[in-house]
Design an enzyme around this catalytic site. Structure first.
Site, PDB file in Angstrom:
ATOM      1  N   PHE A  25      38.043  47.533  39.889  1.00 23.49           N
ATOM      2  CA  PHE A  25      37.381  46.801  40.786  1.00 23.49           C
ATOM      3  C   PHE A  25      36.975  47.721  42.136  1.00 23.49           C
ATOM      4  CE2 PHE A  25      37.056  43.277  44.000  1.00 23.49           C
ATOM      5  CZ  PHE A  25      35.823  42.884  43.647  1.00 23.49           C
ATOM      6  N   SER A  93      44.175  49.389  36.642  1.00 25.73           N
ATOM      7  CA  SER A  93      43.870  48.015  37.636  1.00 25.73           C
ATOM      8  C   SER A  93      43.046  47.111  36.749  1.00 25.73           C
ATOM      9  CB  SER A  93      43.277  48.677  38.991  1.00 25.73           C
ATOM     10  OG  SER A  93      43.318  47.589  40.016  1.00 25.73           O
ATOM     11  N   MET A  94      41.845  46.883  37.585  1.00 26.84           N
ATOM     12  CA  MET A  94      41.132  45.734  36.897  1.00 26.84           C
ATOM     13  C   MET A  94      40.584  46.413  35.388  1.00 26.84           C
ATOM     14  SD  MET A  94      37.445  44.044  37.798  1.00 26.84           S
ATOM     15  CE  MET A  94      36.604  45.531  37.149  1.00 26.84           C
ATOM     16  N   ASP A 194      53.042  50.272  44.701  1.00 27.52           N
ATOM     17  CA  ASP A 194      51.744  50.031  44.619  1.00 27.52           C
ATOM     18  C   ASP A 194      51.366  49.030  45.905  1.00 27.52           C
ATOM     19  OD1 ASP A 194      49.180  48.936  43.793  1.00 27.52           O
ATOM     20  OD2 ASP A 194      49.675  49.425  41.662  1.00 27.52           O
ATOM     21  N   HIS A 224      48.861  53.161  43.753  1.00 26.75           N
ATOM     22  CA  HIS A 224      48.213  52.406  42.935  1.00 26.75           C
ATOM     23  C   HIS A 224      47.229  53.449  42.035  1.00 26.75           C
ATOM     24  CE1 HIS A 224      46.105  49.170  41.156  1.00 26.75           C
ATOM     25  NE2 HIS A 224      44.894  49.599  41.522  1.00 26.75           N
TER      26      HIS A 224
END
Length: 259
Positions: A25, A93-94, A194, A224
């Site tokens: 994202f 992530s997303m 993260d 992250h």
């Protein structure tokens, strides 16, 4: 709107084993480009799309939602399935959440999945404020470039559009109910430090999926965006080994390499 330099989608025509990579994202394919090129160099067919609303300016993301992002990766998956005998999906992530939904909905068509710091929830008080706040404030501070490695930068937005963030929150809620439908072999790599997605998200995902072939790997040296961080080479190597274990033709002359 022109795509930011470096944020372009990436594709490589390789052998019979295909890989779809999903970025995060407000990010772009740049965050996964070295990973994609590593796999392409080893003979795999690779697709790394640019999600709608990403890679240009944050205002473009404001008018998109999770259905748009998911539709894009699903299109890419279908294209890979048409030309490859086995397809793997990888996400950051997303992008990890998008990967999980593809796995939940496509079953055996997805041979295995690799998740790097996957997101499962929008955390904190801000999450509960989103339904109202998005009508009052268009955006908030960005989340890009959470990277420990000095000099490594992520091409991402410096603002988070709240309409899009609200849509992502609703997507996570929907996906959480679908996680038990995920049965594929799974490699999950996550960072204890993260500053965007807490380790609790990885733990939640592992507790909800139905996969029995699960490997968890801790990325001690990275934040992250671990695919651009100290542990990047490890991510590339472990994911390639994971794919090779499940698709033994990988790396053999005359099959995955097309030689």
């Amino acid at each position: 709107m022109p795509v930011l330099p470096g944020a372009e989608p990436y594709r490589h025509e390789g052998g019979e084993v295909g890989v779809l990579l999903c970025h995060g994202f407000t990010g772009s394919p740049q965050s996964l480009r070295p990973w994609a090129e590593y796999l392409a160099d080893r003979g795999l067919t690779v697709s790394l799309p640019l999600l709608p609303g990403h890679g240009t300016r944050w205002e473009d993301l404001q008018v998109t939602g999770w259905q748009d992002w998911y539709a894009e990766v699903e299109r890419e998956l279908r294209a890979l399935l048409e030309r490859c005998t086995e397809v793997f999906v990888l996400g950051l992530s997303m992008g990890g959440a998008l990967t999980l939904r593809l796995a939940a909905r496509h079953g055996d068509e997805v041979r295995g999945i690799v998740l790097v710091n996957p997101a499962n929830k929008v955390h904190g008080l801000a999450a509960h404020a989103l339904p109202l706040a998005r009508h009052l404030v268009p955006s908030t501070k960005g989340i890009a470039s959470d990277i420990a490695l000095e000099g490594s930068e992520e091409i991402g937005y410096d603002r988070v559009p709240l309409h899009a963030a609200h849509s992502m929150r609703r997507f996570f809620q929907r996906l959480d109910r679908e996680l038990p439908q995920v049965t594929q072999p799974l490699l999950l790599l996550h960072s204890p430090q993260d500053h965007v997605v807490p380790p609790a998200d990885s733990a939640r995902i592992l507790s909800r999926v139905s996969s029995t072939d699960v490997t968890e790997s801790i990325l001690e040296q990275s934040y992250h965006v671990a695919t651009l961080d100290h542990d990047a080479d490890r991510i590339f190597e472990e994911s390639y080994a994971f794919i090779g274990r499940l698709a033994p033709s990988v790396g053999k002359e005359g099959t995955a390499t097309g030689g």
